[in-house]
Design a protein around this motif. Sequence first.
Motif, PDB file in Angstrom:
ATOM      1  N   PHE A 173       9.890  -7.521  -4.293  1.00 44.43           N
ATOM      2  CA  PHE A 173       9.323  -6.245  -3.873  1.00 44.43           C
ATOM      3  C   PHE A 173      10.066  -5.725  -2.651  1.00 44.43           C
ATOM      4  O   PHE A 173      10.041  -6.343  -1.588  1.00 44.43           O
ATOM      5  CB  PHE A 173       7.837  -6.422  -3.534  1.00 44.43           C
ATOM      6  N   CYS A 175      10.067  -3.365   0.237  1.00 41.62           N
ATOM      7  CA  CYS A 175       8.982  -2.679   0.945  1.00 41.62           C
ATOM      8  C   CYS A 175       9.502  -1.956   2.178  1.00 41.62           C
ATOM      9  O   CYS A 175      10.330  -2.492   2.916  1.00 41.62           O
ATOM     10  CB  CYS A 175       7.916  -3.687   1.364  1.00 41.62           C
ATOM     11  N   LYS A 179       4.817  -0.386   2.437  1.00 40.39           N
ATOM     12  CA  LYS A 179       4.572   0.103   1.091  1.00 40.39           C
ATOM     13  C   LYS A 179       5.662  -0.397   0.148  1.00 40.39           C
ATOM     14  O   LYS A 179       6.849  -0.280   0.448  1.00 40.39           O
ATOM     15  CB  LYS A 179       4.524   1.638   1.059  1.00 40.39           C
ATOM     16  N   ALA A 180       5.250  -0.956  -0.979  1.00 43.93           N
ATOM     17  CA  ALA A 180       6.210  -1.425  -1.979  1.00 43.93           C
ATOM     18  C   ALA A 180       6.819  -0.224  -2.691  1.00 43.93           C
ATOM     19  O   ALA A 180       6.099   0.643  -3.184  1.00 43.93           O
ATOM     20  CB  ALA A 180       5.528  -2.346  -2.971  1.00 43.93           C
ATOM     21  N   LYS A 181       8.135  -0.173  -2.751  1.00 40.83           N
ATOM     22  CA  LYS A 181       8.829   0.976  -3.326  1.00 40.83           C
ATOM     23  C   LYS A 181       9.527   0.649  -4.646  1.00 40.83           C
ATOM     24  O   LYS A 181       9.505   1.436  -5.576  1.00 40.83           O
ATOM     25  CB  LYS A 181       9.854   1.514  -2.320  1.00 40.83           C
ATOM     26  N   LYS A 200       6.750   1.226  -8.309  1.00 41.55           N
ATOM     27  CA  LYS A 200       5.419   0.639  -8.161  1.00 41.55           C
ATOM     28  C   LYS A 200       4.462   1.062  -9.270  1.00 41.55           C
ATOM     29  O   LYS A 200       3.377   0.486  -9.418  1.00 41.55           O
ATOM     30  CB  LYS A 200       4.835   0.999  -6.801  1.00 41.55           C
ATOM     31  N   GLU A 232       2.580  -5.753   0.079  1.00 39.72           N
ATOM     32  CA  GLU A 232       2.410  -4.732   1.114  1.00 39.72           C
ATOM     33  C   GLU A 232       1.768  -5.310   2.368  1.00 39.72           C
ATOM     34  O   GLU A 232       2.132  -4.936   3.489  1.00 39.72           O
ATOM     35  CB  GLU A 232       1.595  -3.572   0.556  1.00 39.72           C
ATOM     36  N   SER A 235       4.383  -7.198   4.310  1.00 43.04           N
ATOM     37  CA  SER A 235       5.488  -6.381   4.832  1.00 43.04           C
ATOM     38  C   SER A 235       5.046  -5.418   5.928  1.00 43.04           C
ATOM     39  O   SER A 235       5.890  -4.732   6.516  1.00 43.04           O
ATOM     40  CB  SER A 235       6.128  -5.572   3.695  1.00 43.04           C
ATOM     41  N   GLU A 236       3.765  -5.352   6.231  1.00 43.67           N
ATOM     42  CA  GLU A 236       3.255  -4.273   7.076  1.00 43.67           C
ATOM     43  C   GLU A 236       3.709  -4.359   8.534  1.00 43.67           C
ATOM     44  O   GLU A 236       3.640  -3.361   9.253  1.00 43.67           O
ATOM     45  CB  GLU A 236       1.725  -4.249   7.021  1.00 43.67           C
ATOM     46  N   ARG A 242      12.007  -7.609   2.070  1.00 37.80           N
ATOM     47  CA  ARG A 242      11.863  -7.911   0.639  1.00 37.80           C
ATOM     48  C   ARG A 242      10.916  -9.097   0.477  1.00 37.80           C
ATOM     49  O   ARG A 242      11.156 -10.155   1.060  1.00 37.80           O
ATOM     50  CB  ARG A 242      13.221  -8.251   0.033  1.00 37.80           C
TER      51      ARG A 242
END
Length: 286
Positions: A173, A175, A179-181, A200, A232, A235-236, A242
């Motif tokens: 993922f 991110c 937010k996962a893109k 996503k 998410e 990754s915040e 990744r």
Amino acid sequence: MYKLILAVRSILHRILPYNEFSDFIINYLTFIGVHKRKPGKKLWFNDYLYKIKNTQEMLNPIRQFISDKYLVKDYVRAKVGDKYNVPTLAVFYSYEELKNYNFPENCCIKPTQASQAVILRKNNEDISIEQTEKWFNLNYYKQTRERNYKYLVPKVIVEPLIFNSTDLIDYRFYCFNGKAKLICIDVGKFSGYKRVFYNKYWEKQDFSLKYPLYEGEISKPDNFEEMLKIAEKLSEDLNFVRVDLYSNGIECLVGEITNCHASASQTFVPLNAEEKASRIIFGEIE
């Protein structure tokens, strides 16, 4: 010309000291040699990773902490819960500790401070454990000039095989700002490497990265929404990262968290797809 630049870079990599200025020179030449252009300020994928790699952001304590495959489990535990961690069977700080260990008949053995090196054991097969001795002297920073690895203490970790398999789908993922893109999936690791991306919403994209585009379709995991939330949440605290997850459709487990994909040295397929992928990751295309 670009082959010459990479050749010069290779020589300098061997003779220049390990410091911030030398890192910049080597990373700059690597970028030009691989991408056939200078890194810019625009929000393109490799340019953005290059910026992370060559600024103090790479020494962000969180980035250093999650680069260690043993310590990252504490981060996962704190952010989303221990049930998303692959269990740790043993961890060793020296080859003397490790060499007399009775390895399980099914397990994964890898250094905690590096990437790609791994031994997968299944059905009690013979393994050459001697190769792990060099892992205790491995400083991955000296290979890639990624400073998040520079101060990691070498260790070797032993884990059970995830879902008791040596042939898993790795959902990566990408991110940005929590937010996962994009989700990257590799196909055919042992029979013609290919790669595919989904957004996503699980819509297949028409580009790949380094490897040829996989023409088939990958089924969305039944627990994809849970995976999305986990990626998410993990990754915040960072701008770009990744998050690699494994799933059997019921459970999902964290593989690793990667700060700088492939050290900013992979080109898109086709080459002009980098702009489209970058716009998706950085928010201009939803």
